[in-house]
Design an enzyme around this catalytic site. Sequence first.
Site, PDB file in Angstrom:
ATOM      1  CG  HIS A  28      -1.923   1.165   1.150  1.00  0.00           C
ATOM      2  ND1 HIS A  28      -2.943   1.267   0.226  1.00  0.00           N
ATOM      3  CD2 HIS A  28      -1.986   2.275   1.911  1.00  0.00           C
ATOM      4  CE1 HIS A  28      -3.594   2.394   0.421  1.00  0.00           C
ATOM      5  NE2 HIS A  28      -3.034   3.031   1.435  1.00  0.00           N
ATOM      6  CG  HIS A  38       0.000   9.823   2.403  1.00  0.00           C
ATOM      7  ND1 HIS A  38      -0.803   9.745   3.513  1.00  0.00           N
ATOM      8  CD2 HIS A  38      -0.831   9.845   1.343  1.00  0.00           C
ATOM      9  CE1 HIS A  38      -2.068   9.718   3.138  1.00  0.00           C
ATOM     10  NE2 HIS A  38      -2.110   9.776   1.828  1.00  0.00           N
ATOM     11  CG  HIS A  67      -0.761   5.709   1.349  1.00  0.00           C
ATOM     12  ND1 HIS A  67      -1.947   5.599   2.040  1.00  0.00           N
ATOM     13  CD2 HIS A  67       0.102   6.380   2.154  1.00  0.00           C
ATOM     14  CE1 HIS A  67      -1.805   6.176   3.224  1.00  0.00           C
ATOM     15  NE2 HIS A  67      -0.578   6.666   3.316  1.00  0.00           N
ATOM     16  CG  HIS A  69      -5.339   9.629  -3.387  1.00  0.00           C
ATOM     17  ND1 HIS A  69      -6.510   9.994  -2.797  1.00  0.00           N
ATOM     18  CD2 HIS A  69      -4.946   8.491  -2.731  1.00  0.00           C
ATOM     19  CE1 HIS A  69      -6.815   9.148  -1.831  1.00  0.00           C
ATOM     20  NE2 HIS A  69      -5.870   8.236  -1.771  1.00  0.00           N
TER      21      HIS A  69
END
Length: 161
Positions: A28, A38, A67, A69
């Site tokens: 992920h 992130h 994860h 986008h």
Amino acid sequence: GSPQYQWLNHELQHIDRSVTPWILVVFHCPLHTTFLGHDGEVNPLLMFQTMEPLFVEYQVNIVVSGHDHAYMRTRPMKGMEIDDKGPIYLTLGAGGNREQHSKGYIHPEPEEWVVKRDIWEYGFGHLQIPNATHALLTWVRDGTTTEGVRDAVWLQNQYFA
């Protein structure tokens, strides 16, 4: 020493490259990111420290994550350095969702290890592996435009001449 690490180490040790010339690992959170939002998270950092040495040792060709986008393709890397014998990292998280695209880029200009990145369009990745030495990766716009393919590259297997 986690069960996940032990499992991956065992699986990678027992791959017969004459039968399986390409190794892809999918999970992920990306280990390498050019995107805001992130970056600096603990989980990818721990994965980078513990799992990436396995990817290098067992000659993983491509590591696919989501994860973020967005879309990103790196040069082959070992650690944070460009290396022709390292894995290529793909972020294929631009399928779209309620959270929208990633918030932006960490740096205005792509890092030297980034070949292609995009936070503006929705799309999907398509990987064709016709033989042991070459694979065709395309990143395709989501279909709301006639412009279609936004990135297309023939990848050469880093470990086969």
